[in-house]
Structures are given as C-alpha cells and as structure tokens.
Design an enzyme around this catalytic site. Structure first.
Site, PDB file in Angstrom:
ATOM      1  N   ASN A  46      72.687  31.640  70.473  1.00  0.00           N
ATOM      2  CA  ASN A  46      72.336  32.878  69.815  1.00  0.00           C
ATOM      3  C   ASN A  46      73.462  33.763  69.508  1.00  0.00           C
ATOM      4  OD1 ASN A  46      71.784  33.278  72.430  1.00  0.00           O
ATOM      5  ND2 ASN A  46      70.132  34.696  72.079  1.00  0.00           N
ATOM      6  N   GLU A  59      69.447  27.818  67.445  1.00  0.00           N
ATOM      7  CA  GLU A  59      69.358  26.566  66.664  1.00  0.00           C
ATOM      8  C   GLU A  59      70.079  26.474  65.338  1.00  0.00           C
ATOM      9  OE1 GLU A  59      66.990  28.632  67.976  1.00  0.00           O
ATOM     10  OE2 GLU A  59      65.380  27.518  68.973  1.00  0.00           O
TER      11      GLU A  59
HETATM   12  N1  THU Z   1      66.093  32.844  70.124  1.00  0.00           N
HETATM   13  C1  THU Z   1      66.782  31.814  69.794  1.00  0.00           C
HETATM   14  O1  THU Z   1      68.226  31.940  69.776  1.00  0.00           O
HETATM   15  N2  THU Z   1      66.001  30.648  69.742  1.00  0.00           N
HETATM   16  C2  THU Z   1      64.842  30.556  70.055  1.00  0.00           C
HETATM   17  O2  THU Z   1      64.247  29.442  69.945  1.00  0.00           O
HETATM   18  C3  THU Z   1      63.996  31.790  70.417  1.00  0.00           C
HETATM   19  C4  THU Z   1      64.742  33.164  70.545  1.00  0.00           C
HETATM   20  C5  THU Z   1      67.207  34.207  70.452  1.00  0.00           C
HETATM   21  C6  THU Z   1      66.785  35.348  69.178  1.00  0.00           C
HETATM   22  C7  THU Z   1      67.508  36.627  70.107  1.00  0.00           C
HETATM   23  O3  THU Z   1      69.051  36.561  69.967  1.00  0.00           O
HETATM   24  C8  THU Z   1      66.829  36.419  71.375  1.00  0.00           C
HETATM   25  O4  THU Z   1      66.795  34.856  71.746  1.00  0.00           O
HETATM   26  C9  THU Z   1      65.725  37.190  71.527  1.00  0.00           C
HETATM   27  O5  THU Z   1      64.622  36.732  70.731  1.00  0.00           O
END
Ligand code: THU
Length: 136
Positions: A46, A59
């Site tokens: 992320n 993802e």
């Molecule tokens: N997040 C992801 O990268 N993937 C997921 O499946 C759930 C949430 C990230 C987005 C954000 O940067 C952090 O987790 C908190 O929501």
C-alpha cells in the site's frame, strides 16, 4: 506443481514487500503477492498519501507489477497485514482482482499473527460484474 504449493513463496513475497509499504498515516502496512499465469510472483504494497483518498491499496500495486512484468492473469493471491484478523481485500480491491482472475481463484487473507483465511474470489465477491459483460 499445484498452486497451493506456492503459498510459502507467496507469503514470503507479501511479507517482504509489506516491510516496504508506505503507510505513515494508518501505520497499517499491507503486502500482496500474486501468482500469475506466467508462473512468476508479483508483489505490491500500500502507498498512502497526505491527501488521504489518493492513497492506494497493496492489491492494485501487485496487479500493476504483474502487468508491467508481462503477465496477464491472477492464478492465486496472498494478502498480508498486521494483527491476527485476516486482512481481506477491501470492496474496491475485490473488484480490481475480479478484472484479472476467474471466480474460482483462491484469495488468501493473512493477519501475520493469526491464521490465514482461504477463500475463492466468488466467496468474496458473489454475483459480480466483470469484463465479459462488456464483451471481453
Ligand atoms: N489496505 C490495503 O492495502 N489492502 C487491503 O486489503 C486493506 C487495506 C490498506 C489501505 C490503507 O493504506 C491501509 O491499509 C489502512 O486502510
């Protein structure tokens, strides 16, 4: 080799990239690793932003790496995050996975201190809309 046999490598790739996640605002670092149709593993993390809504999940980073690497389809995907609860893809990411995966593709959600949750994309996103509705 069955797709299941790649899980150790997928977990390792997701955890390695998770350590590089840019998540200074949520402090919730996520890693995703895809086993693609070319047999390779593509990973992404992320990437948050000071303008919060512009941040992106792990993802789509992994999907972008897959496409950039020349692969086309997701055969298996592993998502890791902190804590014990399985880190399941958000609603938007389920749809993003749907674009590049068949309904029976396995999605593994893993809070690293807990037990992995193994589901199909169909379980995560039933009755979904996809490329075939647009003739693709
Ligand atoms: N997040 C992801 O990268 N993937 C997921 O499946 C759930 C949430 C990230 C987005 C954000 O940067 C952090 O987790 C908190 O929501």
């Amino acid at each position: 080799m069955s797709e299941h046999s790649h899980d150790k490598a997928l977990f390792a790739a997701a955890e390695a990239v998770r350590a590089r996640a840019y998540a200074p605002y949520s402090n919730f670092q996520v890693g995703a690793a895809i086993l693609a149709d070319d047999g390779n593993i593509y990973a992404g993390c992320n990437v948050e932003n000071a303008a919060y809504p512009v941040g992106n999940c792990a993802e789509p980073s992994a999907i972008a790496a897959m496409l950039a690497g020349g692969a086309k389809r997701i055969k298996r995907i592993y998502v890791t995050g902190p804590g014990t609860a399985p880190v399941t893809p958000c609603g938007g990411c389920r749809q993003r996975i749907r674009e590049f995966a068949d309904a029976d593709v396995t999605v593994i959600s893993h809070g690293v201190d807990g037990v992995p949750l193994v589901q199909t994309l169909e379980q995560l996103l039933p009755h979904s809309f996809g490329p075939e509705y647009l003739g693709r």
